[in-house]
Design a protein around this motif. Structure first.
Motif, mmCIF file in Angstrom:
data_model
loop_
_atom_site.group_PDB
_atom_site.id
_atom_site.type_symbol
_atom_site.label_atom_id
_atom_site.label_comp_id
_atom_site.label_asym_id
_atom_site.label_seq_id
_atom_site.Cartn_x
_atom_site.Cartn_y
_atom_site.Cartn_z
ATOM 1 N N GLY A 1 26.419 78.581 18.210
ATOM 2 C CA GLY A 1 27.385 79.673 18.265
ATOM 3 C C GLY A 1 26.758 80.954 17.753
ATOM 4 N N GLY A 2 27.346 82.081 18.130
ATOM 5 C CA GLY A 2 26.828 83.376 17.715
ATOM 6 C C GLY A 2 27.312 83.773 16.339
ATOM 7 N N PRO A 3 26.989 85.005 15.904
ATOM 8 C CA PRO A 3 27.411 85.480 14.581
ATOM 9 C C PRO A 3 28.926 85.615 14.501
ATOM 10 N N GLY A 4 29.459 85.310 13.328
ATOM 11 C CA GLY A 4 30.899 85.482 13.116
ATOM 12 C C GLY A 4 31.758 84.368 13.664
ATOM 13 N N THR A 5 31.135 83.289 14.170
ATOM 14 C CA THR A 5 31.923 82.196 14.753
ATOM 15 C C THR A 5 32.126 81.039 13.780
ATOM 16 N N GLY A 6 31.628 81.165 12.567
ATOM 17 C CA GLY A 6 31.917 80.158 11.547
ATOM 18 C C GLY A 6 30.907 79.029 11.449
ATOM 19 N N LYS A 7 29.676 79.255 11.901
ATOM 20 C CA LYS A 7 28.661 78.189 11.797
ATOM 21 C C LYS A 7 28.406 77.810 10.337
ATOM 22 N N THR A 8 28.297 78.824 9.471
ATOM 23 C CA THR A 8 27.983 78.546 8.069
ATOM 24 C C THR A 8 29.104 77.759 7.406
ATOM 25 N N THR A 9 30.355 78.153 7.641
ATOM 26 C CA THR A 9 31.498 77.433 7.068
ATOM 27 C C THR A 9 31.505 75.989 7.554
ATOM 28 N N THR A 10 31.227 75.792 8.836
ATOM 29 C CA THR A 10 31.206 74.443 9.404
ATOM 30 C C THR A 10 30.067 73.629 8.819
ATOM 31 N N LEU A 11 28.908 74.243 8.674
ATOM 32 C CA LEU A 11 27.758 73.551 8.096
ATOM 33 C C LEU A 11 28.079 73.090 6.671
ATOM 34 N N ARG A 12 28.721 73.976 5.897
ATOM 35 C CA ARG A 12 29.110 73.590 4.532
ATOM 36 C C ARG A 12 30.075 72.412 4.566
ATOM 37 N N GLY A 13 31.002 72.433 5.533
ATOM 38 C CA GLY A 13 31.973 71.346 5.651
ATOM 39 C C GLY A 13 31.309 70.022 5.979
ATOM 40 N N ILE A 14 30.333 70.060 6.898
ATOM 41 C CA ILE A 14 29.602 68.838 7.266
ATOM 42 C C ILE A 14 28.835 68.304 6.059
ATOM 43 N N LEU A 15 28.167 69.204 5.346
ATOM 44 C CA LEU A 15 27.397 68.810 4.172
ATOM 45 C C LEU A 15 28.299 68.163 3.130
ATOM 46 N N LYS A 16 29.457 68.782 2.873
ATOM 47 C CA LYS A 16 30.387 68.250 1.872
ATOM 48 C C LYS A 16 30.930 66.894 2.295
ATOM 49 N N ALA A 17 31.258 66.753 3.571
ATOM 50 C CA ALA A 17 31.787 65.481 4.068
ATOM 51 C C ALA A 17 30.739 64.369 3.931
ATOM 52 N N TYR A 18 29.493 64.684 4.249
ATOM 53 C CA TYR A 18 28.423 63.695 4.097
ATOM 54 C C TYR A 18 28.283 63.269 2.630
ATOM 55 N N GLU A 19 28.278 64.256 1.732
ATOM 56 C CA GLU A 19 28.113 63.943 0.314
ATOM 57 C C GLU A 19 29.296 63.135 -0.210
ATOM 58 N N ASN A 20 30.496 63.423 0.281
ATOM 59 C CA ASN A 20 31.673 62.651 -0.123
ATOM 60 C C ASN A 20 31.579 61.197 0.326
ATOM 61 N N CYS A 21 30.842 60.993 1.426
ATOM 62 C CA CYS A 21 30.635 59.624 1.922
ATOM 63 C C CYS A 21 29.462 58.932 1.235
ATOM 64 N N GLY A 22 28.848 59.620 0.273
ATOM 65 C CA GLY A 22 27.757 59.023 -0.482
ATOM 66 C C GLY A 22 26.404 59.098 0.183
ATOM 67 N N LEU A 23 26.281 59.957 1.199
ATOM 68 C CA LEU A 23 25.006 60.070 1.892
ATOM 69 C C LEU A 23 24.062 61.011 1.143
ATOM 70 N N GLU A 24 22.791 60.654 1.114
ATOM 71 C CA GLU A 24 21.763 61.566 0.605
ATOM 72 C C GLU A 24 21.332 62.467 1.757
ATOM 73 N N VAL A 25 21.518 63.780 1.580
ATOM 74 C CA VAL A 25 21.308 64.730 2.671
ATOM 75 C C VAL A 25 20.118 65.630 2.355
ATOM 76 N N SER A 26 19.249 65.832 3.354
ATOM 77 C CA SER A 26 18.143 66.794 3.238
ATOM 78 C C SER A 26 18.422 67.974 4.156
#
Length: 733
Positions: free
Chosen positions: A342-367
């Motif tokens: 997606g382009g600028p202003g479409t919320g990629k960063t917010t979504t990326l943070r959400g994915i990262l948080k969801a992974y960590e909540n599931c106990g995954l080690e994320v790089s």
């Protein structure tokens, strides 16, 4: 090669020698005068008589020096010359007294005995049989290198080039080159096909014509890598080969078939069309396709209530996701692989943070990883979690021939359970294949990038190929959030990528256009904006906050000229500042510089932290020039690195950089000259990439007609690559 000065003299002293690359600083006497000479010349010893071919340069502290291109040496033949050679300490295990014993015993036969009869050497008092063998092995290694370099220099090769050939072919270097000199053009040592032909002409007997045609084809294939191609249609390979080789089509066809039989080229039929590959790029794209499909079909299941998990991340993050953002997080949890674009202003960063948080909540080690150091730093700032370069993640190492390999691979995979990669549009085919090779079984992979950005500098079209294949799950965020639309930068970026002219006449926002009638006046405006107007109006630091981005290196408004102009304005000559000249460039304390090549050996300090590695695209300030030790101290984003003078070939001034070099970076204020742009660089996604590098302010200065030409030209440079085909064909099978 320019005409060189020739001097014959004797080595009086060796000030410095780098055993890795043979770079040497020495004093030599010639006709009663003492001079300093520098260059990559390999092993030399005090008292050795040498002939140098080079050019005079003036060092700001040490004065006149000879920069060596070719170093002619001879093999010691008399007992006296042999004694001088052995006494120098160049042979491991032999000092002056031992050298005297050996030469006294064997005289003019000394070298013959050391090389071929170490058992006779062991008869000398104080030399055991094991020590004799050690001396012999050290002598043979050095003798082989010197003999090969002497032989190769006769054909007009520089000492540095000859040493590189020796590193590849060893003691057989001369015979291999004499049999097939055209190999030199495909070794990536700085010799092109034209030079190889001149070397061939200098040989005692002409090499076989079939070698010329075969290596010419390989040279053309490797040249195509620099244009981004990982493969070439067979019929498209013929015209450039004919231009280079001036031979018949049949000769080229026969040579291609021979190279395929030898496995130096690979042929594959993709969608009823024959494509020719270099083997490593064929393997990279085929292996990538197989790995991607494996991840897609065999993801480790996550036992979680996905909708509940998404709600939890919304509450914790204090956000409300759009439908497509929610779907992206769902896919990341549900599937093993995802492309988020997606382009600028479409919320990629917010979504990326959400994915990262969801992974960590599931106990995954994320790089987290990104292609460049600055992109990784930006990713860290946006997510609050450490991100590293892909090279660092894979633990890159370099061999003695400057070839990279990764410690992390299929046999030694990463220890994480999920990897998130940002700025994927910058990742080329081989790096991507190496990343996939290092993923452990069941590891999830999320790839984030803007498909409208420029393709990678290296070969391949990874992000586009995966999206176009429709094999990999893709979520494109296309809703521009209301608060983002308040930025004219974001609004105009989306207009540009849609093929519409940006708003150029708004005066009270963050996007400005200043019309200028010529490249000269545009360049003057750029200098004025950087040095006075923007610092005065917005309190911006000219070096830290403002970045000039140019479509091209060439021309009045290209980076080469603008860097000279901006250096004179922002960091002019001062007797209080040290400087030194390298080629046509002057490096001065206070200069803004960019690293242009990954260098993992450079050590840095940051507060109480230490580490190694500066990376392609890193920008820093030259804080100190140490003339005595020939070191540059550069501050790369608070990482203080000390670089030897010879590393200046990996540095360039960064007051102005090309748009291609800016990928993965973001700057508070960006200035783009848009006039006098080469027609080959007048295209939409180059302008779009430049505009999206600006965070708070952007100014275009130049011609509205040039802007229009760039916006209306959506013809992307054709790249031949096979990842898409391998993905599609693999899914069908």
């Amino acid at each position: 090669m320019d005409e060189l000065i020739t001097l014959t003299g004797t080595v009086e002293d060796i000030t410095y020698q780098n055993p890795e690359n043979g770079y040497t600083i020495l004093d030599f006497s010639c006709d009663g005068e003492l001079f300093t000479a520098t260059g990559n010349i390999g092993d030399v010893y005090i008292g050795e008589k040498l002939t140098f071919h080079g050019s005079w340069v003036v060092h700001p502290s040490y004065g006149k020096q000879l920069k060596i291109e070719i170093c002619e040496r001879s093999i010691p033949e008399t007992a006296g010359e042999m004694l001088l050679y052995l006494s120098s300490g160049i042979i491991k295990g032999v000092k002056e007294k031992t050298a005297q014993k050996i030469v006294r015993e064997f005289g003019d036969e000394t070298f013959e005995i050391i090389e071929n009869h170490p058992d006779r050497l062991a008869r000398i008092n104080g030399i055991s049989l094991s020590k004799a063998k050690e001396i012999s092995n050290s002598f043979i290694k050095l003798s082989g290198e010197r003999n090969a370099v002497i032989a190769l220099e006769k054909y007009g090769m520089t000492t540095n080039e000859a040493l590189k050939v020796y590193d590849i072919y060893g003691s057989n270097s001369a015979s291999i080159v004499e049999r097939n000199p055209y190999l030199l053009s495909t070794l990536e040592i700085g010799i092109n096909f034209e030079r190889a032909e001149k070397i061939a002409a200098a040989l005692p007997s002409p090499p076989d014509e079939k070698f010329r045609i075969q290596e010419g084809i390989i040279f053309v294939m490797k040249h195509n890598l620099s244009n981004g191609h990982t493969c070439v249609p067979r019929e498209s390979l013929l015209p450039p080969c004919k231009d280079l080789l001036d031979c018949l089509d049949d000769d080229i066809e026969i040579a291609i078939d021979t190279l395929i039989e030898q496995k130096r080229l690979i042929s594959d039929s993709l969608h009823c069309r024959d494509f020719i590959f270099l083997p490593d790029y064929y393997e990279a794209e085929l292996n990538s396709a197989n790995a991607l499909r494996f991840i897609k079909h065999y993801a480790a299941p996550l036992y979680t209530d996905i909708n509940e998990e998404i709600k939890k991340t919304e509450v914790v993050g204090g956000v409300v996701y759009s439908d497509r953002q929610r779907l992206a997080i769902k896919y990341a949890l549900e599937k093993g692989i995802l492309i988020l674009t997606g382009g600028p202003g479409t919320g990629k960063t917010t979504t990326l943070r959400g994915i990262l948080k969801a992974y960590e909540n599931c106990g995954l080690e994320v790089s987290l990883a990104a292609p460049t150091g600055r992109a990784a730093k930006r990713m860290s700032e946006l997510t609050g979690k450490e991100a590293v370069t892909i090279h660092r993640l894979l633990e890159v190492e370099w061999d003695s021939n400057d070839r990279q390999h990764f410690k992390r691979n299929q046999r030694n995979p990463l220890s994480c359970q999920a990897v998130i990669v940002d700025e994927l549009s910058m990742v080329d085919s081989k790096l991507f294949a190496s990343l996939l090779d290092a993923l452990p079984l069941g590891c999830r992979l999320v790839m984030v990038g803007d498909s409208d950005q420029l393709p990678p500098v290296g070969p391949g079209n990874v992000l586009h190929d995966m999206i176009d294949s429709k094999v990999i799950p893709v979520i494109e965020l296309n809703e521009i959030f209301r608060q983002a639309m308040e930025s004219l930068i974001i609004y105009n970026a989306h207009k540009i990528v849609s093929g519409e002219m940006p708003e150029l006449n708004v005066k009270n926002k963050d996007f400005f256009f200043m019309e200028r009638k010529s490249p000269v006046s545009a360049s003057e405006t750029v200098c004025e904006l950087c040095s006075k107007r923007l610092p005065d109006a917005y309190n911006l630091n000219p070096l830290a906050d403002i970045q000039v981005l140019c479509p091209s290196r060439k021309g009045e408004s290209g980076t080469v000229n603008l860097n000279k102009l901006l250096q004179s304005r922002l960091n002019p000559f001062s007797p209080k500042k040290k400087e030194f000249k390298s080629g046509s460039r002057i490096f001065r304390e206070g200069d803004k510089l960019m690293q242009t090549k990954n260098n993992y050996d450079i050590e840095w300090e940051s507060g109480d932290k230490t580490g190694t590695g500066v990376f392609n695209g890193d920008i820093g300030i030259l804080e100190k020039i140490d003339m005595a030790n020939q070191l540059l101290t550069v501050n790369f984003d608070d990482k203080i690195a000390k670089l030897p003078f010879e590393s200046c070939t990996e540095l360039e001034h960064a007051y102005a950089v090309t748009v291609h070099k800016s990928q993965g970076n973001e700057f508070p204020a960006v200035i783009i000259p848009v006039i006098g742009v080469n027609s080959l660089l007048c295209y939409r996604n180059l302008l779009y990439t430049a505009v999206t590098r600006a965070k708070d302010l952007i100014i275009l200065t130049g011609s509205e007609e040039t802007v229009r030409s760039m916006v209306e030209n959506n013809k992307k440079q054709k790249r031949y690559s096979a990842l898409k085909s391998f993905l599609v064909l693999g899914e069908k099978n």
